[in-house]
Design a protein around this motif. Structure first.
Motif, short mmCIF file in Angstrom:
data_model
loop_
_atom_site.label_atom_id
_atom_site.label_comp_id
_atom_site.label_asym_id
_atom_site.label_seq_id
_atom_site.Cartn_x
_atom_site.Cartn_y
_atom_site.Cartn_z
N GLU A 4 0.77 -1.24 0.00
CA GLU A 4 0.00 0.00 0.00
C GLU A 4 0.81 1.30 0.00
O GLU A 4 0.79 2.06 0.95
CB GLU A 4 -0.96 0.01 1.19
CG GLU A 4 -2.03 -1.05 1.14
CD GLU A 4 -3.00 -0.87 -0.01
OE1 GLU A 4 -3.26 0.28 -0.42
OE2 GLU A 4 -3.51 -1.89 -0.50
N GLY A 5 1.56 1.51 -1.07
CA GLY A 5 2.25 2.79 -1.21
C GLY A 5 3.67 2.81 -0.68
O GLY A 5 4.36 3.81 -0.83
N ALA A 6 4.13 1.72 -0.10
CA ALA A 6 5.49 1.68 0.42
C ALA A 6 6.47 1.05 -0.57
O ALA A 6 7.61 0.76 -0.21
CB ALA A 6 5.51 0.92 1.74
N VAL A 10 10.21 -0.39 0.11
CA VAL A 10 10.36 -1.83 0.31
C VAL A 10 11.18 -2.48 -0.82
O VAL A 10 12.07 -3.29 -0.56
CB VAL A 10 8.99 -2.51 0.43
CG1 VAL A 10 9.12 -4.02 0.46
CG2 VAL A 10 8.26 -2.00 1.67
N LEU A 11 10.88 -2.15 -2.07
CA LEU A 11 11.55 -2.81 -3.19
C LEU A 11 13.08 -2.67 -3.18
O LEU A 11 13.77 -3.65 -3.47
CB LEU A 11 10.96 -2.34 -4.52
CG LEU A 11 9.54 -2.83 -4.78
CD1 LEU A 11 8.98 -2.19 -6.04
CD2 LEU A 11 9.50 -4.34 -4.88
N PRO A 12 13.63 -1.52 -2.85
CA PRO A 12 15.10 -1.44 -2.81
C PRO A 12 15.70 -2.43 -1.80
O PRO A 12 16.81 -2.94 -2.00
CB PRO A 12 15.38 -0.01 -2.38
CG PRO A 12 14.18 0.75 -2.80
CD PRO A 12 13.02 -0.21 -2.64
N ARG A 13 15.00 -2.74 -0.76
CA ARG A 13 15.50 -3.66 0.26
C ARG A 13 15.36 -5.12 -0.17
O ARG A 13 15.92 -6.01 0.44
CB ARG A 13 14.80 -3.41 1.59
CG ARG A 13 15.25 -2.08 2.20
CD ARG A 13 14.26 -1.54 3.22
NE ARG A 13 14.71 -0.30 3.81
CZ ARG A 13 14.58 0.90 3.28
NH1 ARG A 13 14.02 1.03 2.10
NH2 ARG A 13 15.00 1.98 3.90
N ASP A 39 9.16 5.72 -11.70
CA ASP A 39 10.43 5.40 -12.35
C ASP A 39 11.37 4.66 -11.39
O ASP A 39 12.05 3.72 -11.77
CB ASP A 39 11.11 6.65 -12.89
CG ASP A 39 11.39 7.69 -11.81
OD1 ASP A 39 10.61 7.79 -10.85
OD2 ASP A 39 12.39 8.42 -11.95
N LYS A 40 11.40 5.05 -10.13
CA LYS A 40 12.25 4.38 -9.14
C LYS A 40 11.76 2.96 -8.88
O LYS A 40 12.55 2.04 -8.70
CB LYS A 40 12.26 5.16 -7.83
CG LYS A 40 12.93 6.50 -7.93
CD LYS A 40 12.85 7.24 -6.61
CE LYS A 40 13.39 8.65 -6.75
NZ LYS A 40 13.25 9.40 -5.51
N ILE A 41 10.45 2.78 -8.85
CA ILE A 41 9.88 1.46 -8.61
C ILE A 41 10.19 0.53 -9.77
O ILE A 41 10.64 -0.59 -9.58
CB ILE A 41 8.36 1.57 -8.37
CG1 ILE A 41 8.09 2.33 -7.07
CG2 ILE A 41 7.70 0.20 -8.37
CD1 ILE A 41 6.64 2.73 -6.88
#
Length: 47
Positions: A4-6, A10-13, A39-41
């Motif tokens: 939910e929006g994190a 979360v994905l970089p970790r 773009d970061k996601i």
């Protein structure tokens, strides 16, 4: 995983684990007055 929006946090970790993912669904909602981060996601899915 329903985060939910994190996603941006979360994905970089999870970066070292994402190569083993076969399918993923991402629902992205932009927020008014917040910098866009799609773009970061999506960057984490370019192998």
């Amino acid at each position: 995983m329903d985060i939910e929006g994190a996603e941006e946090f979360v994905l970089p970790r999870c970066e070292g684990l994402l190569s083993s993912v076969q399918q993923i669904f991402i629902e992205y909602h932009s927020k008014v007055d917040h910098k866009q981060s799609l773009d970061k996601i999506l960057f984490f899915f370019i192998w």
